[in-house]
Design a protein around this motif. Structure first.
Motif, PDB file in Angstrom:
ATOM      1  N   GLU A   4       0.742 -26.482  -5.787  1.00 39.94           N
ATOM      2  CA  GLU A   4       0.187 -25.158  -5.546  1.00 39.94           C
ATOM      3  C   GLU A   4       0.561 -24.240  -6.703  1.00 39.94           C
ATOM      4  OE1 GLU A   4      -2.042 -24.927  -3.469  1.00 39.94           O
ATOM      5  OE2 GLU A   4      -1.594 -26.883  -2.628  1.00 39.94           O
ATOM      6  N   PRO A   5      -0.397 -23.604  -7.321  1.00 41.25           N
ATOM      7  CA  PRO A   5      -0.140 -22.850  -8.545  1.00 41.25           C
ATOM      8  C   PRO A   5       0.368 -21.442  -8.289  1.00 41.25           C
ATOM      9  CG  PRO A   5      -2.464 -22.776  -8.018  1.00 41.25           C
ATOM     10  CD  PRO A   5      -1.818 -23.665  -6.977  1.00 41.25           C
ATOM     11  N   TRP A   6       0.825 -20.842  -9.362  1.00 44.53           N
ATOM     12  CA  TRP A   6       1.210 -19.433  -9.397  1.00 44.53           C
ATOM     13  C   TRP A   6       0.089 -18.691 -10.097  1.00 44.53           C
ATOM     14  CZ3 TRP A   6       6.107 -17.410 -12.448  1.00 44.53           C
ATOM     15  CH2 TRP A   6       6.214 -16.022 -12.259  1.00 44.53           C
ATOM     16  N   VAL A   7      -0.492 -17.738  -9.401  1.00 47.50           N
ATOM     17  CA  VAL A   7      -1.611 -16.962  -9.942  1.00 47.50           C
ATOM     18  C   VAL A   7      -1.182 -15.505 -10.086  1.00 47.50           C
ATOM     19  CG1 VAL A   7      -3.987 -16.170  -9.557  1.00 47.50           C
ATOM     20  CG2 VAL A   7      -3.322 -18.494  -8.913  1.00 47.50           C
ATOM     21  N   CYS A   8      -1.334 -14.970 -11.288  1.00 45.38           N
ATOM     22  CA  CYS A   8      -1.102 -13.552 -11.527  1.00 45.38           C
ATOM     23  C   CYS A   8      -2.447 -12.838 -11.539  1.00 45.38           C
ATOM     24  CB  CYS A   8      -0.391 -13.344 -12.867  1.00 45.38           C
ATOM     25  SG  CYS A   8      -0.297 -11.616 -13.409  1.00 45.38           S
ATOM     26  N   VAL A   9      -2.570 -11.769 -10.772  1.00 47.00           N
ATOM     27  CA  VAL A   9      -3.807 -10.990 -10.717  1.00 47.00           C
ATOM     28  C   VAL A   9      -3.530  -9.602 -11.271  1.00 47.00           C
ATOM     29  CG1 VAL A   9      -5.635 -10.052  -9.264  1.00 47.00           C
ATOM     30  CG2 VAL A   9      -4.598 -12.257  -8.681  1.00 47.00           C
ATOM     31  N   VAL A  10      -4.254  -9.233 -12.323  1.00 50.86           N
ATOM     32  CA  VAL A  10      -4.149  -7.890 -12.885  1.00 50.86           C
ATOM     33  C   VAL A  10      -5.165  -7.023 -12.153  1.00 50.86           C
ATOM     34  CG1 VAL A  10      -4.274  -6.487 -14.971  1.00 50.86           C
ATOM     35  CG2 VAL A  10      -3.463  -8.862 -15.099  1.00 50.86           C
ATOM     36  N   ALA A  11      -4.663  -6.027 -11.424  1.00 51.01           N
ATOM     37  CA  ALA A  11      -5.482  -5.222 -10.513  1.00 51.01           C
ATOM     38  C   ALA A  11      -5.403  -3.748 -10.893  1.00 51.01           C
ATOM     39  CB  ALA A  11      -5.011  -5.428  -9.072  1.00 51.01           C
ATOM     40  N   PRO A  12      -6.278  -3.277 -11.787  1.00 45.76           N
ATOM     41  CA  PRO A  12      -6.213  -1.877 -12.223  1.00 45.76           C
ATOM     42  C   PRO A  12      -6.540  -0.856 -11.141  1.00 45.76           C
ATOM     43  CG  PRO A  12      -7.498  -3.211 -13.754  1.00 45.76           C
ATOM     44  CD  PRO A  12      -7.293  -4.022 -12.526  1.00 45.76           C
ATOM     45  N   THR A  13      -7.333  -1.278 -10.129  1.00 45.92           N
ATOM     46  CA  THR A  13      -7.737  -0.335  -9.087  1.00 45.92           C
ATOM     47  C   THR A  13      -7.555  -0.955  -7.711  1.00 45.92           C
ATOM     48  OG1 THR A  13      -9.409   0.588 -10.587  1.00 45.92           O
ATOM     49  CG2 THR A  13      -9.544   1.202  -8.262  1.00 45.92           C
ATOM     50  N   SER A  14      -6.538  -0.512  -6.993  1.00 46.13           N
ATOM     51  CA  SER A  14      -6.334  -0.930  -5.611  1.00 46.13           C
ATOM     52  C   SER A  14      -6.668   0.253  -4.709  1.00 46.13           C
ATOM     53  CB  SER A  14      -4.888  -1.382  -5.393  1.00 46.13           C
ATOM     54  OG  SER A  14      -4.606  -2.527  -6.171  1.00 46.13           O
ATOM     55  N   ILE A  15      -7.436  -0.001  -3.667  1.00 48.41           N
ATOM     56  CA  ILE A  15      -8.016   1.062  -2.852  1.00 48.41           C
ATOM     57  C   ILE A  15      -7.549   0.927  -1.406  1.00 48.41           C
ATOM     58  CG2 ILE A  15     -10.174   2.164  -2.124  1.00 48.41           C
ATOM     59  CD1 ILE A  15     -11.546   0.695  -4.471  1.00 48.41           C
ATOM     60  N   LEU A  16      -7.105   2.032  -0.830  1.00 47.97           N
ATOM     61  CA  LEU A  16      -6.797   2.062   0.596  1.00 47.97           C
ATOM     62  C   LEU A  16      -8.102   2.303   1.344  1.00 47.97           C
ATOM     63  CD1 LEU A  16      -4.550   2.031   2.768  1.00 47.97           C
ATOM     64  CD2 LEU A  16      -4.563   4.527   2.633  1.00 47.97           C
ATOM     65  N   MET A  17      -8.455   1.391   2.248  1.00 45.87           N
ATOM     66  CA  MET A  17      -9.722   1.472   2.972  1.00 45.87           C
ATOM     67  C   MET A  17      -9.459   1.675   4.463  1.00 45.87           C
ATOM     68  SD  MET A  17     -11.889  -1.478   0.972  1.00 45.87           S
ATOM     69  CE  MET A  17     -13.444  -0.837   1.585  1.00 45.87           C
ATOM     70  N   VAL A  18     -10.037   2.726   5.020  1.00 43.03           N
ATOM     71  CA  VAL A  18      -9.929   3.026   6.447  1.00 43.03           C
ATOM     72  C   VAL A  18     -11.303   2.804   7.075  1.00 43.03           C
ATOM     73  CG1 VAL A  18      -9.356   4.755   8.182  1.00 43.03           C
ATOM     74  CG2 VAL A  18      -8.114   4.709   6.004  1.00 43.03           C
ATOM     75  N   GLU A  19     -11.365   1.916   8.050  1.00 40.22           N
ATOM     76  CA  GLU A  19     -12.627   1.564   8.706  1.00 40.22           C
ATOM     77  C   GLU A  19     -12.592   2.017  10.166  1.00 40.22           C
ATOM     78  OE1 GLU A  19     -15.165  -0.150   7.233  1.00 40.22           O
ATOM     79  OE2 GLU A  19     -14.221  -0.719   5.328  1.00 40.22           O
ATOM     80  N   ILE A  20     -13.593   2.792  10.580  1.00 37.27           N
ATOM     81  CA  ILE A  20     -13.729   3.235  11.973  1.00 37.27           C
ATOM     82  C   ILE A  20     -14.766   2.353  12.640  1.00 37.27           C
ATOM     83  CG2 ILE A  20     -14.231   5.171  13.504  1.00 37.27           C
ATOM     84  CD1 ILE A  20     -13.629   7.028  11.129  1.00 37.27           C
ATOM     85  N   GLU A  21     -14.351   1.616  13.649  1.00 33.24           N
ATOM     86  CA  GLU A  21     -15.230   0.678  14.344  1.00 33.24           C
ATOM     87  C   GLU A  21     -15.479   1.153  15.775  1.00 33.24           C
ATOM     88  OE1 GLU A  21     -16.549  -2.022  13.052  1.00 33.24           O
ATOM     89  OE2 GLU A  21     -15.311  -2.624  11.335  1.00 33.24           O
ATOM     90  N   ARG A  22     -16.577   0.700  16.328  1.00 36.65           N
ATOM     91  CA  ARG A  22     -16.880   0.984  17.720  1.00 36.65           C
ATOM     92  C   ARG A  22     -15.834   0.317  18.606  1.00 36.65           C
ATOM     93  NH1 ARG A  22     -21.935  -0.156  17.575  1.00 36.65           N
ATOM     94  NH2 ARG A  22     -21.649  -2.369  17.990  1.00 36.65           N
ATOM     95  N   ALA A  23     -15.290   1.061  19.570  1.00 35.08           N
ATOM     96  CA  ALA A  23     -14.254   0.534  20.457  1.00 35.08           C
ATOM     97  C   ALA A  23     -14.826  -0.537  21.369  1.00 35.08           C
ATOM     98  CB  ALA A  23     -13.643   1.663  21.281  1.00 35.08           C
ATOM     99  N   GLU A  24     -14.002  -1.515  21.658  1.00 34.63           N
ATOM    100  CA  GLU A  24     -14.354  -2.576  22.596  1.00 34.63           C
ATOM    101  C   GLU A  24     -13.466  -2.457  23.827  1.00 34.63           C
ATOM    102  OE1 GLU A  24     -16.849  -4.482  22.034  1.00 34.63           O
ATOM    103  OE2 GLU A  24     -17.205  -4.082  19.897  1.00 34.63           O
ATOM    104  N   GLY A  25     -13.887  -3.031  24.932  1.00 38.01           N
ATOM    105  CA  GLY A  25     -13.041  -3.038  26.111  1.00 38.01           C
ATOM    106  C   GLY A  25     -13.437  -1.987  27.134  1.00 38.01           C
TER     107      GLY A  25
END
Length: 315
Positions: A4-25
């Motif tokens: 299993e390899p070691w992968v380095c990811v260069v991530a210049p833009t990381s985004i906080l995402m808030v998702e509002i979904e229809r309630a279930e139940g």
């Protein structure tokens, strides 16, 4: 068993995402009840999440700052990702989406700001060290492009390759052109990005292949061009292939290309031949469109589904 390899990811833009979904139940129809989910977003974190799902050790190098950056770092670390953070005075961007109607409606956004000179220097150093230590380094792009100049990516690609890094780049625009000039192991682009960068005029297989062959002559090892729901074009040396996957019902097409990139990187890190790596990448990208979680999936399912991916050699 493959390592299993070691992968380095260069991530210049990381985004906080808030998702509002229809309630279930039972309380779903009462008042303003809804389900609210917080996710890690951005190309780099989607690539990282899929690489981890495929069994790789993953290090993420990127700018993290402000309240949003703190949440993203904690979320990534709690999921098992190794985070090498660079201070980001402006704070990470954020998006709020309302999906209660069944469609995604953006109701608020905080955009990413350009990295300062010192922040860019810190990111360069962190990415160079981690990228040369890892088995594979993946370069992902900023959103928007003004966050980090194309020259940053060209310089980083050059120095990583000098250090013997297996380099996979998933970029667009000037950044893709700058990295292509350095000869990465794999350059992955979407067909519309190839056209947008002025490398091809039309999205025909012929024009895209000619563009890819021009990049190969510059020194790129393999060019992979995703084509939405059409077969992926892969060009290497004087040969070209179309990689076909069974058509599946799409829930969310976002993240499919990032899943493809992650799987290619992981497979190369395992020592797989490039066509086998693309086969796994197409399987990961195809299955990802059937899910609401971007950059997510089951390793076992992806590897089993890869046997359904067909490779057609072109004349």
């Amino acid at each position: 068993m493959s390592r299993e390899p070691w992968v380095c990811v260069v991530a210049p833009t990381s985004i906080l995402m808030v998702e509002i979904e229809r309630a279930e139940g039972p309380d779903a129809g009462i008042g303003t009840h809804a389900e609210i989910h917080v996710h890690r977003g951005g190309q780099g974190l989607w690539v990282a999440s899929m690489a981890q799902a495929l069994g790789a050790r993953v290090t993420v190098c990127g700018p993290f700052g402000g309240e949003t950056g703190t949440i993203l770092r904690q979320s990534a670390a709690s999921a098992g990702l190794e985070v090498t953070p660079v201070a980001y005075a402006e704070g990470n961007p954020a998006l709020v989406h309302d999906r209660r109607s069944g469609e995604r409606e953006e109701i608020a956004s905080m955009p990413a700001r350009a990295l300062g000179r010192h922040e860019a220097d810190e990111l360069f150093g962190a990415a160079l060290v981690a990228g040369t230590e890892a088995n594979v380094c993946v370069l992902t792009g900023p959103q928007p492009a003004s966050v980090l100049g194309a020259g940053f990516f060209g310089r980083l690609a050059h120095d990583l390759l000098v250090g013997g890094t297996v380099l996979v780049a998933d970029l667009s625009g000037d950044a893709a052109v700058a990295v292509a000039e350095q000869g990465p192991t794999v350059l992955k682009m979407a067909h519309d990005e190839v056209i947008g960068a002025g490398l091809a005029k039309e999205d025909t297989v012929r024009d895209l292949r000619l563009a890819a062959e021009a990049l190969i002559r510059q020194g790129v090892g393999t060019v992979v061009i995703s084509r939405a729901d059409q077969p992926t074009l892969t060009v290497r040396d004087h040969s070209a292939w179309l990689v076909h996957a069974p058509p599946l019902t799409s829930v969310d097409h976002r993240g499919a290309g990032d899943s493809m990139t992650a799987a290619i990187a992981v497979a190369l890190g395992r020592g797989a031949p490039v066509l086998d790596a693309v086969r796994l990448g197409v399987a990961a990208g195809t299955l990802n469109v059937t899910r609401r979680g971007l950059g997510t999936g089951s390793r076992d399912e992806i590897e089993r589904f890869s046997t359904k991916v067909r490779i057609e050699e072109l004349d």
